[in-house]
Design a protein around this motif. Sequence first.
Motif, PDB file in Angstrom:
ATOM      1  N   PRO A  34      -6.918  -1.557   7.378  1.00 17.41           N
ATOM      2  CA  PRO A  34      -7.519  -1.354   6.056  1.00 17.41           C
ATOM      3  C   PRO A  34      -8.081  -2.693   5.592  1.00 17.41           C
ATOM      4  CG  PRO A  34      -5.177  -1.669   5.813  1.00 17.41           C
ATOM      5  CD  PRO A  34      -5.481  -1.819   7.298  1.00 17.41           C
ATOM      6  N   SER A  35      -8.693  -2.745   4.435  1.00 19.74           N
ATOM      7  CA  SER A  35      -9.170  -4.010   3.900  1.00 19.74           C
ATOM      8  C   SER A  35      -7.973  -4.955   3.699  1.00 19.74           C
ATOM      9  CB  SER A  35      -9.903  -3.770   2.584  1.00 19.74           C
ATOM     10  OG  SER A  35      -9.126  -2.960   1.725  1.00 19.74           O
ATOM     11  N   ILE A  89     -13.989  10.979  10.352  1.00 20.26           N
ATOM     12  CA  ILE A  89     -12.667  11.624  10.317  1.00 20.26           C
ATOM     13  C   ILE A  89     -12.708  12.827  11.254  1.00 20.26           C
ATOM     14  CG2 ILE A  89     -10.965  12.774   8.831  1.00 20.26           C
ATOM     15  CD1 ILE A  89     -11.397  10.319   7.385  1.00 20.26           C
ATOM     16  N   THR A 132      -5.400  14.455  10.490  1.00 18.88           N
ATOM     17  CA  THR A 132      -6.713  13.923  10.848  1.00 18.88           C
ATOM     18  C   THR A 132      -6.609  12.410  10.977  1.00 18.88           C
ATOM     19  OG1 THR A 132      -7.231  13.859   8.493  1.00 18.88           O
ATOM     20  CG2 THR A 132      -8.068  15.751   9.745  1.00 18.88           C
ATOM     21  N   LEU A 156      -1.250  12.682   7.646  1.00 22.83           N
ATOM     22  CA  LEU A 156      -2.304  13.688   7.827  1.00 22.83           C
ATOM     23  C   LEU A 156      -2.471  14.064   9.299  1.00 22.83           C
ATOM     24  CD1 LEU A 156      -5.093  12.215   5.483  1.00 22.83           C
ATOM     25  CD2 LEU A 156      -3.547  14.126   4.990  1.00 22.83           C
ATOM     26  N   ARG A 200       0.837  -1.204   0.000  1.00 17.07           N
ATOM     27  CA  ARG A 200       0.000   0.000   0.000  1.00 17.07           C
ATOM     28  C   ARG A 200       0.869   1.249   0.000  1.00 17.07           C
ATOM     29  NH1 ARG A 200      -5.511   0.634   2.322  1.00 17.07           N
ATOM     30  NH2 ARG A 200      -5.801   2.600   3.402  1.00 17.07           N
ATOM     31  N   ALA A 216      -8.992   8.622  10.934  1.00 12.98           N
ATOM     32  CA  ALA A 216     -10.252   7.939  10.610  1.00 12.98           C
ATOM     33  C   ALA A 216     -10.525   6.885  11.682  1.00 12.98           C
ATOM     34  CB  ALA A 216     -10.131   7.275   9.239  1.00 12.98           C
ATOM     35  N   ASN A 250      -1.517   6.582   1.998  1.00  9.34           N
ATOM     36  CA  ASN A 250      -2.920   6.148   2.068  1.00  9.34           C
ATOM     37  C   ASN A 250      -3.236   5.725   3.504  1.00  9.34           C
ATOM     38  OD1 ASN A 250      -5.467   5.185   1.643  1.00  9.34           O
ATOM     39  ND2 ASN A 250      -4.894   3.612   0.156  1.00  9.34           N
ATOM     40  N   PRO A 251      -3.927   6.609   4.266  1.00  7.36           N
ATOM     41  CA  PRO A 251      -4.077   6.387   5.708  1.00  7.36           C
ATOM     42  C   PRO A 251      -4.961   5.194   6.064  1.00  7.36           C
ATOM     43  CG  PRO A 251      -5.334   8.304   4.983  1.00  7.36           C
ATOM     44  CD  PRO A 251      -4.547   7.854   3.809  1.00  7.36           C
ATOM     45  N   ILE A 259     -17.354   6.703   4.643  1.00 11.57           N
ATOM     46  CA  ILE A 259     -16.412   7.585   5.359  1.00 11.57           C
ATOM     47  C   ILE A 259     -16.979   8.993   5.363  1.00 11.57           C
ATOM     48  CG2 ILE A 259     -14.087   8.557   5.430  1.00 11.57           C
ATOM     49  CD1 ILE A 259     -13.026   6.145   4.023  1.00 11.57           C
ATOM     50  N   LEU A 294     -16.732  11.145   2.126  1.00 13.74           N
ATOM     51  CA  LEU A 294     -15.567  10.955   1.257  1.00 13.74           C
ATOM     52  C   LEU A 294     -15.622   9.620   0.518  1.00 13.74           C
ATOM     53  CD1 LEU A 294     -12.614  12.219   3.495  1.00 13.74           C
ATOM     54  CD2 LEU A 294     -14.321  13.529   2.235  1.00 13.74           C
ATOM     55  N   ARG A 295     -16.405   8.679   1.079  1.00  7.07           N
ATOM     56  CA  ARG A 295     -16.588   7.388   0.409  1.00  7.07           C
ATOM     57  C   ARG A 295     -18.004   6.907   0.711  1.00  7.07           C
ATOM     58  NH1 ARG A 295     -12.706   2.488   2.062  1.00  7.07           N
ATOM     59  NH2 ARG A 295     -13.962   2.492   3.951  1.00  7.07           N
ATOM     60  N   LYS A 309     -10.808  13.497  -1.583  1.00  4.49           N
ATOM     61  CA  LYS A 309     -10.299  13.915  -0.277  1.00  4.49           C
ATOM     62  C   LYS A 309      -9.869  12.734   0.592  1.00  4.49           C
ATOM     63  CE  LYS A 309     -12.353  18.447  -0.192  1.00  4.49           C
ATOM     64  NZ  LYS A 309     -12.883  18.364  -1.586  1.00  4.49           N
ATOM     65  N   ALA A 310     -10.403  11.533   0.313  1.00  6.02           N
ATOM     66  CA  ALA A 310      -9.862  10.344   0.985  1.00  6.02           C
ATOM     67  C   ALA A 310      -8.716   9.861   0.109  1.00  6.02           C
ATOM     68  CB  ALA A 310     -10.909   9.251   1.124  1.00  6.02           C
ATOM     69  N   PRO A 311      -7.468   9.979   0.587  1.00  6.85           N
ATOM     70  CA  PRO A 311      -6.325   9.690  -0.283  1.00  6.85           C
ATOM     71  C   PRO A 311      -6.439   8.348  -0.997  1.00  6.85           C
ATOM     72  CG  PRO A 311      -5.586  10.560   1.824  1.00  6.85           C
ATOM     73  CD  PRO A 311      -7.068  10.357   1.946  1.00  6.85           C
ATOM     74  N   GLY A 312      -6.990   7.343  -0.316  1.00  5.10           N
ATOM     75  CA  GLY A 312      -7.071   6.002  -0.897  1.00  5.10           C
ATOM     76  C   GLY A 312      -7.957   5.925  -2.119  1.00  5.10           C
TER      77      GLY A 312
HETATM   78  P1  AMP Z   1      -9.561   0.812   3.468  1.00  6.07           P
HETATM   79  O1  AMP Z   1      -9.497   0.529   4.932  1.00  6.07           O
HETATM   80  O2  AMP Z   1      -8.725  -0.052   2.621  1.00  6.07           O
HETATM   81  O3  AMP Z   1     -10.974   0.846   3.037  1.00  6.07           O
HETATM   82  O4  AMP Z   1      -8.958   2.264   3.321  1.00  6.07           O
HETATM   83  C1  AMP Z   1      -9.267   3.292   4.211  1.00  6.07           C
HETATM   84  C2  AMP Z   1      -9.788   4.487   3.491  1.00  6.07           C
HETATM   85  O5  AMP Z   1      -9.951   5.541   4.452  1.00  6.07           O
HETATM   86  C3  AMP Z   1      -8.861   5.007   2.409  1.00  6.07           C
HETATM   87  O6  AMP Z   1      -9.577   5.355   1.256  1.00  6.07           O
HETATM   88  C4  AMP Z   1      -8.262   6.216   3.081  1.00  6.07           C
HETATM   89  O7  AMP Z   1      -7.810   7.161   2.160  1.00  6.07           O
HETATM   90  C5  AMP Z   1      -9.403   6.729   3.949  1.00  6.07           C
HETATM   91  N1  AMP Z   1      -8.901   7.542   5.086  1.00  6.07           N
HETATM   92  C6  AMP Z   1      -8.296   7.074   6.198  1.00  6.07           C
HETATM   93  N2  AMP Z   1      -7.911   8.097   7.007  1.00  6.07           N
HETATM   94  C7  AMP Z   1      -8.287   9.234   6.397  1.00  6.07           C
HETATM   95  C8  AMP Z   1      -8.162  10.626   6.716  1.00  6.07           C
HETATM   96  N3  AMP Z   1      -7.562  11.033   7.834  1.00  6.07           N
HETATM   97  N4  AMP Z   1      -8.664  11.514   5.828  1.00  6.07           N
HETATM   98  C9  AMP Z   1      -9.282  11.109   4.699  1.00  6.07           C
HETATM   99  N5  AMP Z   1      -9.418   9.805   4.333  1.00  6.07           N
HETATM  100  C10 AMP Z   1      -8.930   8.875   5.162  1.00  6.07           C
END
Ligand code: AMP
Length: 354
Positions: free
Chosen positions: A146-147, A104, A121, A119, A62, A123, A66-67, A187, A198-199, A234-237
């Motif tokens: 994460p997943s 967040i 911030t 970041l 990863r 999650a 990507n937080p 999210i 954001l998601r 805005k969600a980097p992932g």
């Molecule tokens: P996943 O757990 O694989 O679904 O990935 C977690 C998702 O949360 C990713 O898309 C990240 O970019 C998003 N995410 C986690 N922390 C933050 C944050 N502080 N700001 C924005 N997005 C976040």
Amino acid sequence: MYMKTEMIKIDQQQINIEKIRKAAKWIREKELVAFPTETVYGLGANGLDPEASAKIYAAKGRPSDNPLILHISKQEQIEPLVMEIPQAAKKAMDAFWPGPMTIILKKSEIVPMQTTGGLQTVAIRMPNHPIALALITESGCPIAAPSANTSGRPSPTRAEHVYEDMSGKIPCILDGGMVGIGIESTIIDFSNEKPMILRPGWITQDMLEEVVGMPVAIDPAVLDSRKTAGIAPKAPGMKYKHYAPKADLILVSGSEKDVIEYINQKIEERHLQGQTVGVIGTDETVSFYRGDVVMSIGKRNSDQTIAHHLYDVLRKFDHEEVNIIYSQVFESGKNGFAIMNRLTKAAGYERVEV
Ligand code: AMP
Ligand code: MG
């Protein structure tokens, strides 16, 4: 380093605490444990330990910006992790936790930058799954998870999917069977004055607005289902290629009759070129397709069954010899927006209107 990955079967109705303790011990030893949640399987590590978090990035491949999401098992565990909890966030937590909603907020000092991808911030989510909650409680720390898929692949909804991607990389997988919802949490960002999704996920904009009592925006990059050229999510992932099967995937939208006709015509053309073709349809349409491998994603009018099977179907195609996959679109129902958000990315935005 290669290690043997142990599959630990657990009955979520009747949790064997010794099995949870074994997994929690790995977490305390800075190792990774995959576990089921109600959304998808997570790849967990101690979220307050930079060294442990770093292992998640390595196992998934990863990108480090990507937080991760921190998982807690009781609402009060959020307090030391954040600077403040706005009223609107509190209302959402009371209404939807434990459940498929990640919030967040501005992070406190104790949350390492390795966990938040640099970041300010963080999650946070409280999952609604007895195995996940028991593991977090026994570990005694928030679990960053994460997943549990290799970066870019479809998220795992079964322990076998996790094994495909993580075998040899992590000491154990808690196998709680197939997950319930099947797509990742909603999210919502409460770190600014105006809450923003954001998601998209199972918890919708309408559900959130009703509870927080103010308008909830949706990140414009998410709303744009076409190429998000120029709009950074805005969600980097969300900016990375995601959820994708190995074969190319093309979405086809239009009336059901036209879609079936178009896809069958494409199948014929591809066959003439010596290619094999996969199709994703519904229980109602699969018998009409002349593809080499045709799979149903669920019932036409049940967005819940479609969400539930989405990643499983995408992964199943990786075990088939197909050069290309055509899929109907599944836009209707409460989950339609979230399903199409994932499927559109899986298709790399390839979509034909007929
Ligand atoms: P996943 O757990 O694989 O679904 O990935 C977690 C998702 O949360 C990713 O898309 C990240 O970019 C998003 N995410 C986690 N922390 C933050 C944050 N502080 N700001 C924005 N997005 C976040
Ligand atoms: Mg993911």
